[in-house]
Design a protein around this motif. Sequence first.
Motif, PDB file in Angstrom:
ATOM      1  N   LYS A  40      15.652  -4.436  -2.720  1.00  9.58           N
ATOM      2  CA  LYS A  40      15.404  -3.336  -1.783  1.00  9.58           C
ATOM      3  C   LYS A  40      14.176  -2.540  -2.190  1.00  9.58           C
ATOM      4  O   LYS A  40      13.381  -2.126  -1.344  1.00  9.58           O
ATOM      5  CB  LYS A  40      16.628  -2.414  -1.721  1.00  9.58           C
ATOM      6  N   LEU A  41      14.013  -2.312  -3.494  1.00  6.39           N
ATOM      7  CA  LEU A  41      12.862  -1.569  -3.981  1.00  6.39           C
ATOM      8  C   LEU A  41      11.570  -2.336  -3.720  1.00  6.39           C
ATOM      9  O   LEU A  41      10.562  -1.761  -3.320  1.00  6.39           O
ATOM     10  CB  LEU A  41      13.017  -1.276  -5.477  1.00  6.39           C
ATOM     11  N   GLU A  42      11.590  -3.636  -3.925  1.00  2.43           N
ATOM     12  CA  GLU A  42      10.403  -4.457  -3.678  1.00  2.43           C
ATOM     13  C   GLU A  42      10.065  -4.516  -2.193  1.00  2.43           C
ATOM     14  O   GLU A  42       8.893  -4.638  -1.835  1.00  2.43           O
ATOM     15  CB  GLU A  42      10.611  -5.871  -4.213  1.00  2.43           C
ATOM     16  N   SER A  43      11.074  -4.406  -1.339  1.00  2.00           N
ATOM     17  CA  SER A  43      10.799  -4.454   0.102  1.00  2.00           C
ATOM     18  C   SER A  43      10.105  -3.169   0.582  1.00  2.00           C
ATOM     19  O   SER A  43       9.455  -3.166   1.630  1.00  2.00           O
ATOM     20  CB  SER A  43      12.093  -4.685   0.885  1.00  2.00           C
ATOM     21  N   LEU A  44      10.217  -2.077  -0.167  1.00  2.00           N
ATOM     22  CA  LEU A  44       9.547  -0.838   0.215  1.00  2.00           C
ATOM     23  C   LEU A  44       8.043  -0.902   0.001  1.00  2.00           C
ATOM     24  O   LEU A  44       7.285  -0.232   0.708  1.00  2.00           O
ATOM     25  CB  LEU A  44      10.126   0.339  -0.580  1.00  2.00           C
ATOM     26  N   TYR A  45       7.619  -1.670  -0.979  1.00  2.00           N
ATOM     27  CA  TYR A  45       6.203  -1.763  -1.311  1.00  2.00           C
ATOM     28  C   TYR A  45       5.677  -3.135  -0.923  1.00  2.00           C
ATOM     29  O   TYR A  45       6.163  -4.134  -1.419  1.00  2.00           O
ATOM     30  CB  TYR A  45       5.988  -1.525  -2.811  1.00  2.00           C
ATOM     31  N   PRO A  46       4.676  -3.162  -0.053  1.00  2.00           N
ATOM     32  CA  PRO A  46       4.135  -4.472   0.342  1.00  2.00           C
ATOM     33  C   PRO A  46       3.351  -5.102  -0.810  1.00  2.00           C
ATOM     34  O   PRO A  46       2.827  -4.419  -1.680  1.00  2.00           O
ATOM     35  CB  PRO A  46       3.207  -4.133   1.509  1.00  2.00           C
ATOM     36  N   ASN A  47       3.320  -6.411  -0.795  1.00  2.00           N
ATOM     37  CA  ASN A  47       2.573  -7.141  -1.811  1.00  2.00           C
ATOM     38  C   ASN A  47       1.071  -6.989  -1.552  1.00  2.00           C
ATOM     39  O   ASN A  47       0.611  -7.111  -0.412  1.00  2.00           O
ATOM     40  CB  ASN A  47       2.929  -8.623  -1.806  1.00  2.00           C
ATOM     41  N   ARG A  48       0.352  -6.696  -2.603  1.00  2.00           N
ATOM     42  CA  ARG A  48      -1.099  -6.606  -2.464  1.00  2.00           C
ATOM     43  C   ARG A  48      -1.685  -7.941  -2.853  1.00  2.00           C
ATOM     44  O   ARG A  48      -1.407  -8.462  -3.924  1.00  2.00           O
ATOM     45  CB  ARG A  48      -1.679  -5.528  -3.377  1.00  2.00           C
ATOM     46  N   LYS A  49      -2.470  -8.466  -1.980  1.00  2.00           N
ATOM     47  CA  LYS A  49      -3.153  -9.722  -2.267  1.00  2.00           C
ATOM     48  C   LYS A  49      -4.562  -9.384  -2.711  1.00  2.00           C
ATOM     49  O   LYS A  49      -5.319  -8.778  -1.976  1.00  2.00           O
ATOM     50  CB  LYS A  49      -3.173 -10.623  -1.053  1.00  2.00           C
ATOM     51  N   THR A  50      -4.871  -9.772  -3.875  1.00  2.00           N
ATOM     52  CA  THR A  50      -6.232  -9.504  -4.394  1.00  2.00           C
ATOM     53  C   THR A  50      -6.995 -10.794  -4.394  1.00  2.00           C
ATOM     54  O   THR A  50      -6.544 -11.808  -4.929  1.00  2.00           O
ATOM     55  CB  THR A  50      -6.171  -8.945  -5.828  1.00  2.00           C
ATOM     56  N   ASN A  51      -8.142 -10.741  -3.768  1.00  4.00           N
ATOM     57  CA  ASN A  51      -9.029 -11.907  -3.730  1.00  4.00           C
ATOM     58  C   ASN A  51     -10.283 -11.575  -4.546  1.00  4.00           C
ATOM     59  O   ASN A  51     -11.016 -10.659  -4.230  1.00  4.00           O
ATOM     60  CB  ASN A  51      -9.440 -12.258  -2.292  1.00  4.00           C
ATOM     61  N   PHE A  52     -10.511 -12.328  -5.583  1.00  2.48           N
ATOM     62  CA  PHE A  52     -11.708 -12.108  -6.391  1.00  2.48           C
ATOM     63  C   PHE A  52     -12.695 -13.173  -6.144  1.00  2.48           C
ATOM     64  O   PHE A  52     -12.520 -14.314  -6.194  1.00  2.48           O
ATOM     65  CB  PHE A  52     -11.350 -12.025  -7.884  1.00  2.48           C
TER      66      PHE A  52
END
Length: 78
Positions: A66-78
């Motif tokens: 539930k906690l992880e669903s509150l924060y979207p995943n950030r995709k970092t492209n380098f």
Amino acid sequence: MVNLFSYVKYSEASFPMTGQYTALLLLTSVIWVLLWIGYRQNKINDEIKKKEKEERINAKTERRRKLESLYPNRKTNF
């Protein structure tokens, strides 16, 4: 040595059940029953503890999900 292998009639080989042997038999039976009751109770307690542990683990993973669903995943492209 001859007496060791001598033939004993069935009527002479009877085992007298005296009061001491009866008491020993009863005491042994009581000990076995108490050991069985203790084993059964220990098994029940182990099953309860295992169930509680699984419930705690499931609750912890559910809170994390539930906690992880509150924060979207950030995709970092380098």
